[in-house]
Motif scaffolding. Sequence first.
Motif, PDB file in Angstrom:
ATOM      1  N   ARG A  46       1.997  -3.632 -13.176  1.00 52.27           N
ATOM      2  CA  ARG A  46       2.316  -2.209 -13.393  1.00 52.27           C
ATOM      3  C   ARG A  46       1.464  -1.622 -14.518  1.00 52.27           C
ATOM      4  O   ARG A  46       0.910  -0.529 -14.383  1.00 52.27           O
ATOM      5  N   ASP A  47       1.360  -2.348 -15.622  1.00 54.48           N
ATOM      6  CA  ASP A  47       0.558  -1.866 -16.756  1.00 54.48           C
ATOM      7  C   ASP A  47      -0.894  -1.630 -16.343  1.00 54.48           C
ATOM      8  O   ASP A  47      -1.493  -0.620 -16.708  1.00 54.48           O
ATOM      9  N   LEU A  91       5.734   2.181  -8.445  1.00 55.40           N
ATOM     10  CA  LEU A  91       5.475   0.866  -9.041  1.00 55.40           C
ATOM     11  C   LEU A  91       6.766   0.153  -9.438  1.00 55.40           C
ATOM     12  O   LEU A  91       6.789  -1.074  -9.524  1.00 55.40           O
ATOM     13  N   ASP A  92       7.834   0.913  -9.664  1.00 55.13           N
ATOM     14  CA  ASP A  92       9.118   0.302 -10.021  1.00 55.13           C
ATOM     15  C   ASP A  92       9.771  -0.407  -8.833  1.00 55.13           C
ATOM     16  O   ASP A  92      10.759  -1.115  -9.009  1.00 55.13           O
ATOM     17  N   ARG A  93       9.205  -0.277  -7.642  1.00 56.40           N
ATOM     18  CA  ARG A  93       9.740  -0.950  -6.452  1.00 56.40           C
ATOM     19  C   ARG A  93       8.926  -2.176  -6.046  1.00 56.40           C
ATOM     20  O   ARG A  93       9.191  -2.789  -5.007  1.00 56.40           O
ATOM     21  N   MET A  94       7.944  -2.571  -6.854  1.00 55.67           N
ATOM     22  CA  MET A  94       7.083  -3.697  -6.477  1.00 55.67           C
ATOM     23  C   MET A  94       7.844  -5.017  -6.364  1.00 55.67           C
ATOM     24  O   MET A  94       7.362  -5.957  -5.722  1.00 55.67           O
ATOM     25  N   HIS A  95       9.051  -5.088  -6.929  1.00 59.45           N
ATOM     26  CA  HIS A  95       9.872  -6.289  -6.749  1.00 59.45           C
ATOM     27  C   HIS A  95      10.255  -6.486  -5.276  1.00 59.45           C
ATOM     28  O   HIS A  95      10.666  -7.578  -4.891  1.00 59.45           O
ATOM     29  N   GLY A 109      -5.720   5.707  -1.274  1.00 58.23           N
ATOM     30  CA  GLY A 109      -5.196   5.109  -0.048  1.00 58.23           C
ATOM     31  C   GLY A 109      -5.520   3.637   0.040  1.00 58.23           C
ATOM     32  O   GLY A 109      -6.667   3.246  -0.107  1.00 58.23           O
ATOM     33  N   HIS A 110      -4.484   2.828   0.236  1.00 57.16           N
ATOM     34  CA  HIS A 110      -4.634   1.397   0.505  1.00 57.16           C
ATOM     35  C   HIS A 110      -4.259   1.190   1.970  1.00 57.16           C
ATOM     36  O   HIS A 110      -3.141   1.507   2.370  1.00 57.16           O
ATOM     37  N   GLY A 121       0.813  -1.217   0.000  1.00 55.63           N
ATOM     38  CA  GLY A 121       0.000   0.000   0.000  1.00 55.63           C
ATOM     39  C   GLY A 121       0.841   1.259   0.000  1.00 55.63           C
ATOM     40  O   GLY A 121       0.518   2.236  -0.687  1.00 55.63           O
ATOM     41  N   GLN A 122       1.923   1.244   0.758  1.00 51.36           N
ATOM     42  CA  GLN A 122       2.809   2.410   0.794  1.00 51.36           C
ATOM     43  C   GLN A 122       3.369   2.715  -0.591  1.00 51.36           C
ATOM     44  O   GLN A 122       3.330   3.860  -1.059  1.00 51.36           O
ATOM     45  N   LEU A 123       3.884   1.687  -1.251  1.00 50.03           N
ATOM     46  CA  LEU A 123       4.486   1.885  -2.573  1.00 50.03           C
ATOM     47  C   LEU A 123       3.439   2.258  -3.618  1.00 50.03           C
ATOM     48  O   LEU A 123       3.668   3.150  -4.447  1.00 50.03           O
ATOM     49  N   THR A 124       2.292   1.591  -3.581  1.00 52.53           N
ATOM     50  CA  THR A 124       1.237   1.879  -4.555  1.00 52.53           C
ATOM     51  C   THR A 124       0.740   3.308  -4.403  1.00 52.53           C
ATOM     52  O   THR A 124       0.649   4.051  -5.383  1.00 52.53           O
TER      53      THR A 124
END
Length: 133
Positions: free
Chosen positions: A57-58, A27-31, A70-71, A19-22
Amino acid sequence: MALTPDDRTAITDLISLHGQLTDDGELDRMHEVFTEDVVYDVSDVGFGELHGLAAFRDAAERLGDGNPVGHHVTNVVLSEVDDDEVHVRSKAIAVHADGSAGSAVYRDVVKRGPHGWRITRRTILARRKPLGR
């Protein structure tokens, strides 16, 4: 072997990090949260299954302003499968730009790998009726 307190903390932090990253658009840190080949199942909310980080990401980019602002994740429960796999169930609250909100359940399969714990499968189930009906 039971999960250590450090494992429990790492997995709970992992669930929260999504949720923090989204929300920050990172999105480039979802790994840091998901495996490269993650299956992200959003069938229950009309988007089918997304296979892999690129598809995730797409989809997020295509949804654009339709994404929640907010998540929020709560009620995280871990169930150990074996030393390197844990099933996690948590509650999600999404807050939208118009002020509306929705509730969902995240069902995650989390595995230990070379970079630590990562989600390999996430299923999102929308909560539409009270008391589990």
